[in-house]
Design a protein around this motif. Structure first.
Motif, PDB file in Angstrom:
ATOM      1  N   PHE A 167       0.839  -1.202   0.000  1.00  0.00           N
ATOM      2  CA  PHE A 167       0.000   0.000   0.000  1.00  0.00           C
ATOM      3  C   PHE A 167       0.878   1.257   0.000  1.00  0.00           C
ATOM      4  N   PRO A 168       1.652   1.458  -1.059  1.00  0.00           N
ATOM      5  CA  PRO A 168       2.587   2.600  -1.088  1.00  0.00           C
ATOM      6  C   PRO A 168       1.892   3.945  -1.100  1.00  0.00           C
ATOM      7  N   GLU A 169       0.611   3.967  -1.496  1.00  0.00           N
ATOM      8  CA  GLU A 169      -0.106   5.238  -1.569  1.00  0.00           C
ATOM      9  C   GLU A 169      -0.266   5.891  -0.198  1.00  0.00           C
ATOM     10  N   ALA A 170      -0.098   5.115   0.881  1.00  0.00           N
ATOM     11  CA  ALA A 170      -0.194   5.687   2.232  1.00  0.00           C
ATOM     12  C   ALA A 170       1.016   6.561   2.556  1.00  0.00           C
ATOM     13  N   GLY A 171       2.096   6.400   1.822  1.00  0.00           N
ATOM     14  CA  GLY A 171       3.278   7.233   2.041  1.00  0.00           C
ATOM     15  C   GLY A 171       3.982   6.992   3.356  1.00  0.00           C
ATOM     16  N   LEU A 172       3.940   5.753   3.859  1.00  0.00           N
ATOM     17  CA  LEU A 172       4.507   5.461   5.174  1.00  0.00           C
ATOM     18  C   LEU A 172       5.904   4.859   5.124  1.00  0.00           C
ATOM     19  N   ALA A 173       6.485   4.774   3.923  1.00  0.00           N
ATOM     20  CA  ALA A 173       7.838   4.241   3.809  1.00  0.00           C
ATOM     21  C   ALA A 173       8.598   4.995   2.728  1.00  0.00           C
ATOM     22  N   PRO A 174       9.818   5.436   3.021  1.00  0.00           N
ATOM     23  CA  PRO A 174      10.643   6.025   1.970  1.00  0.00           C
ATOM     24  C   PRO A 174      10.887   4.991   0.874  1.00  0.00           C
ATOM     25  N   ALA A 175      10.806   5.406  -0.358  1.00  0.00           N
ATOM     26  CA  ALA A 175      10.996   4.496  -1.485  1.00  0.00           C
ATOM     27  C   ALA A 175      12.455   4.056  -1.590  1.00  0.00           C
ATOM     28  N   VAL A 176      12.672   2.944  -2.273  1.00  0.00           N
ATOM     29  CA  VAL A 176      14.036   2.507  -2.561  1.00  0.00           C
ATOM     30  C   VAL A 176      14.753   3.634  -3.304  1.00  0.00           C
ATOM     31  N   GLY A 177      15.926   3.982  -2.828  1.00  0.00           N
ATOM     32  CA  GLY A 177      16.679   5.089  -3.408  1.00  0.00           C
ATOM     33  C   GLY A 177      16.512   6.402  -2.680  1.00  0.00           C
ATOM     34  N   ASP A 178      15.464   6.519  -1.843  1.00  0.00           N
ATOM     35  CA  ASP A 178      15.262   7.713  -1.033  1.00  0.00           C
ATOM     36  C   ASP A 178      16.363   7.789   0.029  1.00  0.00           C
ATOM     37  N   ALA A 179      16.829   8.978   0.306  1.00  0.00           N
ATOM     38  CA  ALA A 179      17.911   9.156   1.279  1.00  0.00           C
ATOM     39  C   ALA A 179      17.523   8.682   2.682  1.00  0.00           C
ATOM     40  N   ASP A 180      16.218   8.658   2.982  1.00  0.00           N
ATOM     41  CA  ASP A 180      15.763   8.230   4.308  1.00  0.00           C
ATOM     42  C   ASP A 180      15.543   6.721   4.404  1.00  0.00           C
ATOM     43  N   ARG A 181      15.671   6.013   3.292  1.00  0.00           N
ATOM     44  CA  ARG A 181      15.391   4.572   3.298  1.00  0.00           C
ATOM     45  C   ARG A 181      16.300   3.798   4.267  1.00  0.00           C
ATOM     46  N   PRO A 182      17.625   4.035   4.288  1.00  0.00           N
ATOM     47  CA  PRO A 182      18.471   3.289   5.223  1.00  0.00           C
ATOM     48  C   PRO A 182      18.077   3.494   6.689  1.00  0.00           C
ATOM     49  N   ALA A 183      17.765   4.737   7.068  1.00  0.00           N
ATOM     50  CA  ALA A 183      17.358   5.000   8.457  1.00  0.00           C
ATOM     51  C   ALA A 183      16.033   4.322   8.770  1.00  0.00           C
ATOM     52  N   PHE A 184      15.144   4.281   7.793  1.00  0.00           N
ATOM     53  CA  PHE A 184      13.849   3.608   7.950  1.00  0.00           C
ATOM     54  C   PHE A 184      14.052   2.125   8.218  1.00  0.00           C
ATOM     55  N   LEU A 185      14.855   1.462   7.391  1.00  0.00           N
ATOM     56  CA  LEU A 185      15.101   0.031   7.560  1.00  0.00           C
ATOM     57  C   LEU A 185      15.815  -0.249   8.880  1.00  0.00           C
ATOM     58  N   THR A 186      16.795   0.585   9.203  1.00  0.00           N
ATOM     59  CA  THR A 186      17.545   0.396  10.441  1.00  0.00           C
ATOM     60  C   THR A 186      16.629   0.506  11.654  1.00  0.00           C
ATOM     61  N   SER A 187      15.762   1.506  11.659  1.00  0.00           N
ATOM     62  CA  SER A 187      14.877   1.704  12.803  1.00  0.00           C
ATOM     63  C   SER A 187      13.888   0.553  12.965  1.00  0.00           C
ATOM     64  N   LEU A 188      13.348   0.064  11.859  1.00  0.00           N
ATOM     65  CA  LEU A 188      12.426  -1.067  11.926  1.00  0.00           C
ATOM     66  C   LEU A 188      13.079  -2.271  12.593  1.00  0.00           C
ATOM     67  N   ARG A 226      10.137  13.061   8.686  1.00  0.00           N
ATOM     68  CA  ARG A 226       8.719  12.748   8.452  1.00  0.00           C
ATOM     69  C   ARG A 226       8.320  11.469   9.182  1.00  0.00           C
ATOM     70  N   PHE A 227       7.058  11.411   9.525  1.00  0.00           N
ATOM     71  CA  PHE A 227       6.501  10.214  10.157  1.00  0.00           C
ATOM     72  C   PHE A 227       6.455   9.084   9.144  1.00  0.00           C
ATOM     73  N   THR A 228       6.889   7.882   9.566  1.00  0.00           N
ATOM     74  CA  THR A 228       6.834   6.695   8.716  1.00  0.00           C
ATOM     75  C   THR A 228       6.340   5.511   9.539  1.00  0.00           C
ATOM     76  N   ALA A 229       6.217   4.371   8.869  1.00  0.00           N
ATOM     77  CA  ALA A 229       5.832   3.145   9.571  1.00  0.00           C
ATOM     78  C   ALA A 229       6.841   2.785  10.653  1.00  0.00           C
ATOM     79  N   ALA A 230       8.085   3.227  10.517  1.00  0.00           N
ATOM     80  CA  ALA A 230       9.076   2.951  11.564  1.00  0.00           C
ATOM     81  C   ALA A 230       8.668   3.580  12.885  1.00  0.00           C
ATOM     82  N   ASP A 231       7.929   4.678  12.836  1.00  0.00           N
ATOM     83  CA  ASP A 231       7.481   5.325  14.072  1.00  0.00           C
ATOM     84  C   ASP A 231       6.376   4.545  14.759  1.00  0.00           C
ATOM     85  N   THR A 232       5.598   3.785  14.008  1.00  0.00           N
ATOM     86  CA  THR A 232       4.586   2.950  14.670  1.00  0.00           C
ATOM     87  C   THR A 232       5.264   1.890  15.532  1.00  0.00           C
TER      88      THR A 232
END
Length: 205
Positions: free
Chosen positions: A76-97, A148-154
């Protein structure tokens, strides 16, 4: 069809919150993890350790919170809760999860049960290092993966809420309090707290 297997006031709270943030329809199946003999053996077909959370989406079963977050944000990418592959925030998102599952969760569990151990002998390290790392991260950026808020914050938010407000094994640092203040403003979290029975409607932790 999306079915969510949940036990109220448990670690599956964070996935309930994610589902509320996604805004997709789902059915909830309550799993009685606190029954004398635990959930029925038939539940092992969904979750091999008879734990929560788990989801079944169009016949596909996914367990473990980080994996569920990645799967659902991809579905469900339309929710905008995860930085896309290639986004500068993607590594921090994966690390936090993964950090929330692999480090923060066992740190909270060992602290609650007063388990004494040599930190260098365990993959998740020490309580002090965990608190210091999270304080540094949230002091530099308002959210788990950046600005920005992402699924990692949940996941991280649920962990800090539980550790600080419910079981009291995380310190009430100003940086943690400020973070909780930001995420508590989200309607998705307020709905989750009410559905889970963690708080009465309108209460704050």
């Amino acid at each position: 069809m999306l079915t969510f297997y949940h036990a109220p006031q448990s670690r599956s709270f964070s996935i309930l919150w994610l589902l509320e943030e996604l805004g997709q329809p789902y059915e909830m199946e309550i799993v009685d993890i606190r029954a004398q003999d635990g959930p029925p053996e038939s539940y092992r077909a969904i979750q091999p350790h008879k734990k929560v959370p788990a989801i079944v989406h169009d016949g596909t079963t996914v367990t473990e919170r980080a994996a569920i977050c990645l799967y659902l944000t991809e579905q469900f990418p339309e929710a905008g809760l995860a930085p896309a592959v290639g986004d500068a925030d993607r590594p921090a998102f994966l690390t936090s999860l993964v950090y929330t599952d692999a480090v923060l969760d066992p740190i909270i569990a060992t602290s609650v049960h007063k388990f004494q151990y040599e930190a260098r002998g365990f993959s998740f390290g020490s309580h002090a290092d965990t608190v210091a790392n999270l304080a540094k991260k949230l002091g530099e950026h308002p959210y788990a993966a950046g600005e920005r808020f992402t699924a990692a914050d949940t996941q991280l938010g649920a962990g800090i809420h539980f550790g600080m407000n419910i079981v009291g094994v995380l310190p009430r640092l100003p940086v943690f309090e400020a973070y909780m203040g930001r995420i508590m403003e989200r309607p998705g979290l307020q709905r989750t707290l009410q559905k889970d029975g963690t708080l009465e409607p309108g209460q704050m932790p």
